[in-house]
Design a protein around this motif. Structure first.
Motif, PDB file in Angstrom:
ATOM      1  N   GLU A  89       4.252  19.916  11.738  1.00 12.39           N
ATOM      2  CA  GLU A  89       5.019  21.068  11.380  1.00 12.39           C
ATOM      3  C   GLU A  89       4.846  22.193  11.946  1.00 12.39           C
ATOM      4  N   ASP A  90       5.872  22.970  11.786  1.00  9.46           N
ATOM      5  CA  ASP A  90       5.859  24.496  12.219  1.00  9.46           C
ATOM      6  C   ASP A  90       5.170  24.763  13.859  1.00  9.46           C
ATOM      7  N   ILE A  91       5.840  24.010  14.658  1.00  7.72           N
ATOM      8  CA  ILE A  91       5.340  24.154  16.058  1.00  7.72           C
ATOM      9  C   ILE A  91       6.075  25.308  16.807  1.00  7.72           C
ATOM     10  N   ALA A  92       5.404  26.220  17.456  1.00  7.06           N
ATOM     11  CA  ALA A  92       6.204  27.280  18.019  1.00  7.06           C
ATOM     12  C   ALA A  92       5.120  27.802  19.041  1.00  7.06           C
ATOM     13  N   VAL A  93       5.806  28.100  20.351  1.00  2.00           N
ATOM     14  CA  VAL A  93       5.187  28.794  21.421  1.00  2.00           C
ATOM     15  C   VAL A  93       5.926  29.907  21.695  1.00  2.00           C
ATOM     16  N   ARG A  94       5.159  31.022  22.056  1.00  2.00           N
ATOM     17  CA  ARG A  94       5.429  32.359  22.345  1.00  2.00           C
ATOM     18  C   ARG A  94       6.675  32.377  23.320  1.00  2.00           C
ATOM     19  N   GLN A  97       5.827  32.419  27.209  1.00  2.00           N
ATOM     20  CA  GLN A  97       5.000  31.691  27.360  1.00  2.00           C
ATOM     21  C   GLN A  97       5.584  29.922  27.489  1.00  2.00           C
ATOM     22  N   GLN A  98       6.819  30.112  27.129  1.00  2.00           N
ATOM     23  CA  GLN A  98       7.617  28.608  26.872  1.00  2.00           C
ATOM     24  C   GLN A  98       7.725  28.336  28.493  1.00  2.00           C
ATOM     25  N   GLY A  99       7.891  26.700  28.540  1.00  2.00           N
ATOM     26  CA  GLY A  99       7.979  26.010  29.904  1.00  2.00           C
ATOM     27  C   GLY A  99       6.538  25.854  30.553  1.00  2.00           C
ATOM     28  N   LYS A 100       5.666  26.138  30.048  1.00  2.00           N
ATOM     29  CA  LYS A 100       4.026  26.057  30.737  1.00  2.00           C
ATOM     30  C   LYS A 100       3.469  24.898  30.231  1.00  2.00           C
ATOM     31  N   LYS A 101       4.243  23.872  29.355  1.00  2.00           N
ATOM     32  CA  LYS A 101       3.673  22.789  28.992  1.00  2.00           C
ATOM     33  C   LYS A 101       2.682  23.171  27.710  1.00  2.00           C
ATOM     34  N   LEU A 102       2.757  24.198  27.338  1.00  2.00           N
ATOM     35  CA  LEU A 102       1.792  24.517  26.028  1.00  2.00           C
ATOM     36  C   LEU A 102       2.239  23.693  24.879  1.00  2.00           C
ATOM     37  N   GLY A 103       3.415  23.591  24.530  1.00  2.00           N
ATOM     38  CA  GLY A 103       4.007  22.823  23.518  1.00  2.00           C
ATOM     39  C   GLY A 103       3.844  21.438  23.548  1.00  2.00           C
ATOM     40  N   CYS A 104       3.810  20.701  24.596  1.00  2.13           N
ATOM     41  CA  CYS A 104       3.632  19.201  24.843  1.00  2.13           C
ATOM     42  C   CYS A 104       1.962  19.239  24.682  1.00  2.13           C
ATOM     43  N   THR A 105       1.227  20.113  25.262  1.00  6.02           N
ATOM     44  CA  THR A 105      -0.381  19.829  25.204  1.00  6.02           C
ATOM     45  C   THR A 105      -0.723  20.044  23.596  1.00  6.02           C
ATOM     46  N   LEU A 124       7.820  13.751  12.205  1.00  7.00           N
ATOM     47  CA  LEU A 124       8.407  15.215  12.175  1.00  7.00           C
ATOM     48  C   LEU A 124       9.797  15.280  11.878  1.00  7.00           C
ATOM     49  N   ASP A 125      10.553  16.370  11.808  1.00  8.25           N
ATOM     50  CA  ASP A 125      11.752  16.770  11.553  1.00  8.25           C
ATOM     51  C   ASP A 125      11.925  17.828  12.619  1.00  8.25           C
ATOM     52  N   CYS A 126      13.227  17.732  13.162  1.00  7.99           N
ATOM     53  CA  CYS A 126      13.550  18.905  14.100  1.00  7.99           C
ATOM     54  C   CYS A 126      14.919  19.088  14.315  1.00  7.99           C
ATOM     55  N   PRO A 128      18.428  19.024  16.332  1.00  7.35           N
ATOM     56  CA  PRO A 128      18.775  17.895  17.633  1.00  7.35           C
ATOM     57  C   PRO A 128      18.534  18.542  19.083  1.00  7.35           C
ATOM     58  N   ALA A 129      18.379  19.968  19.175  1.00  6.38           N
ATOM     59  CA  ALA A 129      18.203  20.559  20.556  1.00  6.38           C
ATOM     60  C   ALA A 129      16.611  20.230  20.794  1.00  6.38           C
ATOM     61  N   ASN A 130      15.816  19.961  20.205  1.00  6.91           N
ATOM     62  CA  ASN A 130      14.561  19.906  20.511  1.00  6.91           C
ATOM     63  C   ASN A 130      14.170  18.416  20.788  1.00  6.91           C
ATOM     64  N   GLU A 131      15.169  17.561  20.506  1.00  8.96           N
ATOM     65  CA  GLU A 131      14.973  16.024  20.844  1.00  8.96           C
ATOM     66  C   GLU A 131      14.196  15.758  21.716  1.00  8.96           C
ATOM     67  N   PHE A 133      12.534  17.543  24.005  1.00  9.49           N
ATOM     68  CA  PHE A 133      11.046  18.282  24.066  1.00  9.49           C
ATOM     69  C   PHE A 133      10.325  17.102  23.538  1.00  9.49           C
ATOM     70  N   TYR A 134      10.504  16.574  22.401  1.00 10.08           N
ATOM     71  CA  TYR A 134       9.687  15.775  21.400  1.00 10.08           C
ATOM     72  C   TYR A 134       9.414  14.506  22.421  1.00 10.08           C
ATOM     73  N   ALA A 135      10.618  14.025  22.897  1.00 11.31           N
ATOM     74  CA  ALA A 135      10.782  12.698  23.601  1.00 11.31           C
ATOM     75  C   ALA A 135       9.646  12.727  24.947  1.00 11.31           C
ATOM     76  N   LYS A 136       9.737  13.995  25.316  1.00 11.16           N
ATOM     77  CA  LYS A 136       8.723  14.162  26.531  1.00 11.16           C
ATOM     78  C   LYS A 136       7.295  14.215  26.233  1.00 11.16           C
ATOM     79  N   CYS A 137       7.095  14.516  24.936  1.00  7.55           N
ATOM     80  CA  CYS A 137       5.660  14.462  24.415  1.00  7.55           C
ATOM     81  C   CYS A 137       5.369  13.162  23.910  1.00  7.55           C
TER      82      CYS A 137
HETATM   83  N1  ACO Z   1      15.415  20.726  25.072  1.00  9.88           N
HETATM   84  C1  ACO Z   1      15.115  20.012  26.463  1.00  9.88           C
HETATM   85  N2  ACO Z   1      13.759  19.870  27.062  1.00  9.88           N
HETATM   86  C2  ACO Z   1      12.750  20.582  26.738  1.00  9.88           C
HETATM   87  C3  ACO Z   1      13.027  21.548  25.480  1.00  9.88           C
HETATM   88  C4  ACO Z   1      14.501  21.438  24.962  1.00  9.88           C
HETATM   89  N3  ACO Z   1      14.638  22.405  23.956  1.00  9.88           N
HETATM   90  N4  ACO Z   1      11.928  22.188  25.460  1.00  9.88           N
HETATM   91  C5  ACO Z   1      11.096  21.684  26.375  1.00  9.88           C
HETATM   92  N5  ACO Z   1      11.892  20.843  27.018  1.00  9.88           N
HETATM   93  C6  ACO Z   1      11.056  20.243  27.958  1.00  9.88           C
HETATM   94  C7  ACO Z   1      10.374  20.873  29.139  1.00  9.88           C
HETATM   95  O1  ACO Z   1      11.358  21.296  30.134  1.00  9.88           O
HETATM   96  C8  ACO Z   1       9.450  20.095  29.800  1.00  9.88           C
HETATM   97  O2  ACO Z   1      10.013  19.065  30.585  1.00  9.88           O
HETATM   98  P1  ACO Z   1       9.314  18.443  31.799  1.00  9.88           P
HETATM   99  O3  ACO Z   1       7.843  18.044  31.468  1.00  9.88           O
HETATM  100  O4  ACO Z   1      10.138  17.656  32.564  1.00  9.88           O
HETATM  101  O5  ACO Z   1       8.981  19.791  32.776  1.00  9.88           O
HETATM  102  C9  ACO Z   1       8.978  19.213  28.532  1.00  9.88           C
HETATM  103  O6  ACO Z   1       9.836  19.283  27.579  1.00  9.88           O
HETATM  104  C10 ACO Z   1       7.630  19.837  27.981  1.00  9.88           C
HETATM  105  O7  ACO Z   1       7.836  21.262  27.371  1.00  9.88           O
HETATM  106  P2  ACO Z   1       6.750  22.411  27.012  1.00  9.88           P
HETATM  107  O8  ACO Z   1       6.601  23.437  28.408  1.00  9.88           O
HETATM  108  O9  ACO Z   1       5.549  21.755  26.609  1.00  9.88           O
HETATM  109  O10 ACO Z   1       7.683  23.064  25.997  1.00  9.88           O
HETATM  110  P3  ACO Z   1       7.263  24.573  25.522  1.00  9.88           P
HETATM  111  O11 ACO Z   1       5.742  25.000  25.531  1.00  9.88           O
HETATM  112  O12 ACO Z   1       8.128  25.452  25.943  1.00  9.88           O
HETATM  113  O13 ACO Z   1       7.524  24.513  23.761  1.00  9.88           O
HETATM  114  C11 ACO Z   1       8.936  24.349  22.201  1.00  9.88           C
HETATM  115  C12 ACO Z   1       8.581  23.981  23.401  1.00  9.88           C
HETATM  116  C13 ACO Z   1       7.878  24.326  21.087  1.00  9.88           C
HETATM  117  C14 ACO Z   1      10.264  23.625  21.498  1.00  9.88           C
HETATM  118  C15 ACO Z   1       9.277  26.092  22.371  1.00  9.88           C
HETATM  119  O14 ACO Z   1      10.565  26.065  22.995  1.00  9.88           O
HETATM  120  C16 ACO Z   1       9.366  26.849  20.865  1.00  9.88           C
HETATM  121  O15 ACO Z   1       8.451  27.244  20.472  1.00  9.88           O
HETATM  122  N6  ACO Z   1      10.901  26.779  20.492  1.00  9.88           N
HETATM  123  C17 ACO Z   1      11.203  27.729  19.570  1.00  9.88           C
HETATM  124  C18 ACO Z   1      10.520  26.928  18.151  1.00  9.88           C
HETATM  125  C19 ACO Z   1      10.975  25.631  17.839  1.00  9.88           C
HETATM  126  O16 ACO Z   1      12.165  25.294  18.016  1.00  9.88           O
HETATM  127  N7  ACO Z   1       9.779  24.897  17.691  1.00  9.88           N
HETATM  128  C20 ACO Z   1      10.091  23.364  17.086  1.00  9.88           C
HETATM  129  C21 ACO Z   1      10.274  23.249  15.903  1.00  9.88           C
HETATM  130  S1  ACO Z   1      10.368  21.390  15.303  1.00  9.88           S
HETATM  131  C22 ACO Z   1       8.815  21.317  14.211  1.00  9.88           C
HETATM  132  O17 ACO Z   1       8.178  22.484  14.111  1.00  9.88           O
HETATM  133  C23 ACO Z   1       8.461  20.095  13.973  1.00  9.88           C
END
Ligand code: ACO
Length: 150
Positions: A89-94, A97-105, A124-126, A128-131, A133-137
């Motif tokens: 639940e409630d995943i967010a990256v500043r 600071q996005q794009g540094k793999k913090l979300g996946c870590t 989790l529920d998310c 579709p725009a975040n699918e 991201f979660y697949a990469k995790c």
């Molecule tokens: N669409 C496609 N690919 C993505 C996306 C996206 N929206 N976001 C990240 N990725 C990819 C990255 O490019 C990276 O790919 P790579 O390994 O090939 O380089 C991989 O996913 C890992 O990305 P991270 O750098 O770990 O992602 P980041 O730290 O930016 O966090 C997050 C991603 C959490 C979605 C961030 O963008 C965010 O906070 N967004 C706003 C809030 C949000 O939507 N949170 C998720 C809600 S769902 C829930 O809470 C259950």
């Protein structure tokens, strides 16, 4: 677990994270509202009374600012022989600071917590725009989200 950038660290949330910008990070996700320090502390204390259920992690940067936040809630069930399911639940990256793999870590750490508590799955529920991201995790698509809003 994937490494964090130099000087960054991950730990359980604590009451002092109010002053370290935890709520600003959550604003990247949704409406947060004007939460006072006391209200923040009250919620952290509620979680702390149920340590087997609530697990919220934060990632901090070199300046001790919260740059990422997320939770896994561990549900005890009757099915699957009194099994447990982790709800992410409630995943967010500043935003800066996005794009540094913090979300996946963060997700990998939350999955590790759920696994160590013997959850048989994490869901989790998310949006579709975040699918992707979660697949990469390491998660895969399953089912359809339904809701009833009050
Ligand atoms: N669409 C496609 N690919 C993505 C996306 C996206 N929206 N976001 C990240 N990725 C990819 C990255 O490019 C990276 O790919 P790579 O390994 O090939 O380089 C991989 O996913 C890992 O990305 P991270 O750098 O770990 O992602 P980041 O730290 O930016 O966090 C997050 C991603 C959490 C979605 C961030 O963008 C965010 O906070 N967004 C706003 C809030 C949000 O939507 N949170 C998720 C809600 S769902 C829930 O809470 C259950």
């Amino acid at each position: 677990l994937p490494p964090l950038p130099d000087g960054y660290h991950i730990r359980k949330i604590c009451s002092d994270d109010y002053g370290r910008g935890a709520l600003e990070v959550l604003k990247a996700l949704t409406t947060v509202g004007e939460i006072t320090n006391k209200e923040f502390e009250h919620t952290i204390e509620t979680w702390a009374r149920h340590p087997e259920i609530y697990h919220t992690l934060v990632i901090l940067d070199l300046s001790e600012t919260v740059v990422a936040i997320g939770s896994v809630i561990v549900e005890s069930k009757l099915i699957h022989h009194c099994g447990k399911v982790g709800h992410i639940e409630d995943i967010a990256v500043r935003p800066n600071q996005q794009g540094k793999k913090l979300g996946c870590t963060l997700i990998r750490h939350l999955i590790k917590i759920a696994g160590s508590l013997d959850c048989y799955k994490v869901i989790l529920d998310c949006d579709p725009a975040n699918e992707m991201f979660y697949a990469k995790c390491g998660l895969s698509k399953a089912g359809t989200e339904m809701q009833f809003r009050f």
